[in-house]
Design an enzyme around this catalytic site. Sequence first.
Site, PDB file in Angstrom:
ATOM      1  N   SER A 147      49.001  68.215  63.386  1.00 56.12           N
ATOM      2  CA  SER A 147      48.315  68.488  62.127  1.00 56.12           C
ATOM      3  C   SER A 147      49.329  68.409  60.995  1.00 56.12           C
ATOM      4  O   SER A 147      50.540  68.578  61.215  1.00 56.12           O
ATOM      5  CB  SER A 147      47.691  69.889  62.162  1.00 56.12           C
ATOM      6  OG  SER A 147      47.261  70.298  60.885  1.00 56.12           O
ATOM      7  N   TYR A 160      48.314  79.246  64.598  1.00 51.22           N
ATOM      8  CA  TYR A 160      47.866  77.847  64.634  1.00 51.22           C
ATOM      9  C   TYR A 160      48.921  76.924  64.039  1.00 51.22           C
ATOM     10  O   TYR A 160      49.287  75.903  64.645  1.00 51.22           O
ATOM     11  CB  TYR A 160      46.546  77.699  63.885  1.00 51.22           C
ATOM     12  CG  TYR A 160      46.086  76.264  63.778  1.00 51.22           C
ATOM     13  CD1 TYR A 160      45.491  75.623  64.862  1.00 51.22           C
ATOM     14  CD2 TYR A 160      46.272  75.539  62.599  1.00 51.22           C
ATOM     15  CE1 TYR A 160      45.083  74.304  64.776  1.00 51.22           C
ATOM     16  CE2 TYR A 160      45.868  74.217  62.503  1.00 51.22           C
ATOM     17  CZ  TYR A 160      45.274  73.602  63.584  1.00 51.22           C
ATOM     18  OH  TYR A 160      44.872  72.287  63.504  1.00 51.22           O
TER      19      TYR A 160
END
Length: 267
Positions: A147, A160
């Site tokens: 990401s 995360y």
Amino acid sequence: MNKKDNFKYKQTALITGAANGIGYELAYIFAQNNYNLVLVDRLEGKLQEIAQNFQEEFSISVKYIVKDLSKATSPEEIFQELAQDNIKVDVLVNNAGFGTYGLFNETSLTDELEMLQVNLVCMTHLTKLFLKNMVEQGKGKILNVSSAAAFQPGPLMAVYFATKAYVLSFSEALANELEGTGVTVTVLCPGTTKSAFHERTGMADSKLVKGKRMMDAATVANIGYHALMNGKTIVIPGLINKLMAKSVRFIPRNLVTKIVRNMQEDK
């Protein structure tokens, strides 16, 4: 010729988290390009539907495996099932992952331990299991989905962001180790993408997401696929995401963290 025999005559891509979003779109692209597929997800009904549709539309073989990747035994079970069926994996796509949203002091420990298992441990375990044969064969490709979050700390999604930083670092290091072996590793680092991810994590009303134009999963998958085929190590879809990833090198870390915190907040 039975289904198992069909896997001998085309290359096979294994994709985790294949029922929705980027994982599904990647599966579609591989199917279009005449790959047989092994699709892994928890959603049995969706996998059945996808397998049937892809086999009819593209004349490929599709095996689906229903697994909860938060269980530590899942990677070995997947590997052994494919070994028993004599299915060789030519492309491994570690796409499965999820996030949680909120102050670390208030979020669920159970959810975060499962996130670590899916986002980090499962990816690492599957890569370890399937990489050896790729190196022995002198060919293979691995796509790890990280990401744009990998490039900075992420208050309100602390675990995360940290998992995605691991995926990026691991992939870069592994790509270097594998130079000259015929095996390549690509890490895909998309920014915010149109998907159910934001609703599931509870961040749909954050300033990062609400009212913002986002790249769709099909576009992200297409960019990732072509980078993988070209042996590129890091791919960041979107000019703004590229610029943001590079700019954090020149901004003090405490300021970067404050900026991300502001973007993540919902008011």
